[in-house]
Design an enzyme around this catalytic site. Structure first.
Site: not given
Ligand code: NAD
Length: 508
Positions: A203, A279, A313, A412
């Site tokens: 997803k 992650e 990230c 962040e």
């Molecule tokens: P997000 O947490 O808003 O969303 C990530 C995913 O989770 C999306 O597909 C979203 O639809 C889904 N999601 C949202 N609510 C959910 C729930 N309650 N249950 C299950 N899934 C749900 O993140 P974003 O805004 O898409 O991305 C940015 C964030 O991702 C930043 O905090 C960044 O640090 C992090 N990130 C981490 C890494 C890593 O490897 N550590 C890599 C890239 C991005």
């Protein structure tokens, strides 16, 4: 995730390879081997963050579609020999790699259009590198030496026994991914999960559905992946992620995203004691020691913070400098960041493109206001770019005059914002670096490698670059300490996240 520091800051020359046409037919889900519209025909728009224009529509899956995808993945795992045929899995992964590479021109263009990723990154971590890395996972499926480990004979509790430890595919994987490096993160989950013998429901983030549906179309049309082994469910609704992580038919939830969502994922997985792999976010420190080459360290720090508008990230967003060098470093880093003003991501020379959405731009501007409210100032940048009438552009910004308790140093931001702070020696630098809820990445610059390694041993973080070394590689595990996550992606450790362990004892 983004590439770590590199010594050469000049972007590669992409002229002549500039892609033109985007892939077509991306308003589809992949469920049980079939490309189809969402139930009821729902769609949602995907936008170009550099222009605000609608690129087109993606399939807006319903809960029934997600249910069908999980059911298909469950059946494919339980009823086919996918999990016990590593040679076939390796072949399918190489097919997927080759097919993605053959469509590379259109897919790189799509990545720049949908993610706003600067074109120079698409020939690295935004596309080419993670696609090539599928070959690493194919090799692992064939050559992993831990499938069956023989521990030999031993009298255990009085019984002469021959012991073996088997590793087996963990089952159905629910992969939930963010928008910032969609191919990299999607493939760093699919690659090892499929190589291990798992089946997958992916997803992707609502902001970048087409990067996933383009891969789904290619997987369905150009590989022998059996029905149900890979399912891709795009949706505008975050609740489908919650549905996936809370479904009892899922054995592993592999999530990349924000720490706040990671908590929600962990909570819903707890209902079924489903294994979670997380992650999450970061607030990594770039530590300059007093024997470092200040000019190259400051330039590198500024370059890293500006790359992909800070939407990585692992990007280092706290710059810790010896107090005596503070002004010199600020001047050099600000000069670098000012020279990397936000630009058109299709331009091969652009380092800092747009941020993903209006919401994200507004959020970053809120953080910049907090920096001023808390007594800070900007050595360069400070808000949205005035060069563009459309698109969500923020100029690289260096924040000065705040300490590690400030909001911009603790949270962040996910924008091109670097906060510089003074330290009073190595121990103080380590203390500031560790004074964070996160522990994802970091960098150290020093003229003395042993001294840098001593500092590295004290920083509680998952990856560290020393003097510009690059840790981003298929065989290097990546992941976080503390609230930056649980588990590791990539490398053998990343592959083993998708395995279960079975111990066998045979009486002799
Ligand atoms: P997000 O947490 O808003 O969303 C990530 C995913 O989770 C999306 O597909 C979203 O639809 C889904 N999601 C949202 N609510 C959910 C729930 N309650 N249950 C299950 N899934 C749900 O993140 P974003 O805004 O898409 O991305 C940015 C964030 O991702 C930043 O905090 C960044 O640090 C992090 N990130 C981490 C890494 C890593 O490897 N550590 C890599 C890239 C991005």
């Amino acid at each position: 995730m983004t590439d770590s520091a590199t010594a050469d800051l000049s972007p590669p020359d992409l002229s002549g390879s500039a892609p033109t046409e985007l892939p077509q037919g991306l308003d589809v889900l992949l469920i049980d081997g079939v490309l189809s519209a969402a139930t009821g025909g729902g769609t949602f728009e995907t936008l170009n963050p550099a222009t605000e224009q609608v690129l087109g529509v993606a399939a807006d899956a319903t809960a029934a579609d997600m249910d069908a995808a999980i059911g298909a993945a469950r059946r494919a795992f339980d009823e086919s020999d996918w999990s016990t045929d590593p040679a076939f899995r390796a072949r399918c992964l190489r097919q997927l790699r080759d097919a993605l590479q053959s469509e590379g021109s259109a897919l790189r263009a799509l990545t720049t259009a949908e993610v706003g990723a600067p074109a120079f990154l698409t020939s690295g971590p935004q596309f080419d590198t993670p696609v090539e890395d599928l070959g690493y996972y194919a090799d692992l499926a064939e050559n992993y030496d831990g499938w069956k480990v023989d521990l030999g004979d031993r009298v255990s509790v009085g019984v002469p026994t021959h012991r073996q430890v088997w590793r087996e595919a963990a089952g159905v994987v629910g992969a939930i991914t963010p928008w910032n490096f969609p191919h990299q993160i999607n493939l760093a989950k699919l690659g090892p999960a499929l190589a291990a013998g798992c089946t997958v429901v992916l997803k992707p983030a609502p902001d970048t559905p087409w990067c996933a549906s383009a891969m789904a179309r290619i997987a369905a049309e150009q590989t022998d992946l059996p029905p149900g082994v890979l399912n891709v469910v795009t949706s505008s609704d975050h609740s489908l992620g919650a549905q996936l992580s809370g479904d009892s038919r899922v054995d592993v939830v592999s999530f990349t995203g924000s720490t706040a969502t990671g908590r929600a994922v962990m909570r819903s997985a707890a209902e079924n004691i489903t294994k979670v792999f997380l992650e999450l976010g970061g607030k990594s420190a770039f530590v300059i020691l007093d024997d470092a080459d200040v000019a190259s360290a400051a330039t590198m720090a500024g370059f890293m913070a500006a790359t992909h508008a800070g939407q990585g990230c692992a990007i280092t967003t706290r710059l810790l400098v010896p107090r005596s060098m503070h002004d010199e470093v600020v001047e050099a880093a600000a000069a670098t960041m000012a020279s990397l003003a936000a630009g058109d991501p299709t331009d091969p020379g652009t380092i800092c493109g747009p941020v993903i959405s209006e919401r994200q731009r507004d959020r970053i501007e809120g953080y910049l206001r907090s920096a001023i409210d808390e007594g800070g100032s900007f050595a360069c940048g400070g808000g949205r770019s005035e060069r563009f009438e459309h698109g969500w552009f923020i100029d690289p910004t260096l924040v000065v005059g705040l300490d590690n308790s400030s909001t911009v140093a603790r949270e962040e931001i996910f924008g091109p914002v670097l906060t510089v702070m003074a330290h009073d020696g190595d121990d103080d630098a380590v203390a500031i670096a560790n004074d964070s809820p996160f522990g994802l990445s970091g960098a150290i610059f020093s003229g003395d490698e042993d001294r840098a390694l001593a500092v590295a041993s004290q920083i509680r973080t998952g990856t560290l670059s020393i003097n510009g070394g690059v840790w981003y590689s298929a065989d290097v595990p990546f992941g976080g300490y503390k609230q930056s996550g649980i588990g590791r992606e990539m490398g053998v450790a990343g592959f083993e996240e998708y395995l279960e362990t079975k111990s066998i004892a045979i009486a002799r």
